[in-house]
Design a protein around this motif. Structure first.
Motif, PDB file in Angstrom:
ATOM      1  N   ASP A  28      -4.290   0.950   6.494  1.00 20.72           N
ATOM      2  CA  ASP A  28      -4.968   1.282   5.236  1.00 20.72           C
ATOM      3  C   ASP A  28      -4.842   2.759   4.876  1.00 20.72           C
ATOM      4  OD1 ASP A  28      -5.864  -1.326   4.873  1.00 20.72           O
ATOM      5  OD2 ASP A  28      -7.683  -0.990   6.046  1.00 20.72           O
ATOM      6  N   LEU A  62       0.838  -1.191   0.000  1.00 21.09           N
ATOM      7  CA  LEU A  62       0.000   0.000   0.000  1.00 21.09           C
ATOM      8  C   LEU A  62       0.878   1.249   0.000  1.00 21.09           C
ATOM      9  CD1 LEU A  62      -2.612  -1.151   2.665  1.00 21.09           C
ATOM     10  CD2 LEU A  62      -2.792  -1.294   0.174  1.00 21.09           C
ATOM     11  N   ASN A  87       2.414  -1.959   4.551  1.00 22.95           N
ATOM     12  CA  ASN A  87       1.167  -2.718   4.666  1.00 22.95           C
ATOM     13  C   ASN A  87       0.606  -2.730   6.089  1.00 22.95           C
ATOM     14  OD1 ASN A  87       0.974  -3.384   1.961  1.00 22.95           O
ATOM     15  ND2 ASN A  87       2.185  -5.245   2.171  1.00 22.95           N
TER      16      ASN A  87
END
Length: 257
Positions: free
Chosen positions: A242, A200, A239
């Motif tokens: 979020d 992410l 990661n």
């Protein structure tokens, strides 16, 4: 083996703590090291919006460094954003005077993700001196192409790696996203492949990698171990949440070569 647990970051203050000295301190502490910091700038930003950068006077930066060295034994330093190549050169001169054996990791932050340019081409002629004074430099694919606009990426890598080591971050690669490459000892090229299929996006991930790399150096890891473990620490950080701001945790799994 490390002889003490003091490690220094010289970088800017990001109020969101995603990047800069507060991010570095969190990375150091997650490696069970005590982080010291010298502030080079105060930014007006959050994790998505960069508005302004207020630079510290170079004399104040040097005074901060000298005062810390009066009290602490410092053998590894991570350097982030600094106003100009000229000021960075003065900082490097000061560090080498205070400890001729010091290992310096430079994360050459040239452009903020919001588009703010930190460095111009002024004093570009002293770049070779800067590389020769550091142990390793950690640009990403966008940054390394901005360092020598008249050279190809291959020529730039060849030139810099003749003067210092390079950990080239692969997050901006078009061909193999996430594949980092370590160039060290002037002849060795090592690919560091991702351990996860997808990561992410995070604000300040480049700062985290360079601070983790510096931490691993102080912990006594060789350059390949330090780079590999910094890469995988950063993947875990990316990661961890979020949001654009990640969480740090102690790296329990480490590569030993």
């Amino acid at each position: 083996m490390k002889t003490n647990n003091y490690i220094l970051t010289i970088a800017g203050l990001d109020p969101s703590s995603g990047a800069g000295i507060t991010s570095d301190i969190k990375t150091f502490e997650s490696h069970q090291l005590y982080g010291l910091s010298v502030c080079t700038a105060v930014t007006v930003q959050n994790d998505i919006d960069f508005k302004e950068c207020v630079w510290m006077d170079k004399a104040v930066i040097i005074s901060q460094i000298e005062t810390l060295f009066e009290r602490f034994e410092i053998s590894v330093v991570k350097i982030g954003v600094i106003q100009s190549w000229e000021v960075l050169s003065l900082v490097l001169d000061s560090l080498h005077m205070l400890n001729p054996e010091i290992k310096i990791i430079i994360d050459p932050i040239i452009k903020a993700s919001a588009g703010f340019d930190f460095h111009s081409l002024e004093h570009h002629d002293i770049l070779d001196k800067i590389w020769s004074q550091c142990y390793i430099v950690t640009p990403n694919y966008d940054e390394i192409q901005l360092l020598y606009p008249d050279l190809s990426m291959e020529e730039t890598i060849e030139h810099i790696s003749s003067l210092t080591n390079i950990h080239l971050k692969g997050g901006h690669r078009k061909d193999k996203t996430g594949w980092d490459v370590l160039y060290h000892s002037k002849t060795v090229v090592k690919n560091i492949t991702p351990k996860v299929e997808k990561v992410l996006q995070k604000h300040g991930s480049g700062c985290v990698l360079s601070a983790a790399l510096a931490s691993n150096m102080l912990l006594g890891q060789n350059i390949e171990e330090a780079s590999i473990n910094a890469k995988y620490y950063t993947e875990t950080f990316l990661n961890s949440t979020d949001s654009l701001l990640g969480q740090h945790c102690y790296p329990t799994i480490k590569i030993k070569l």
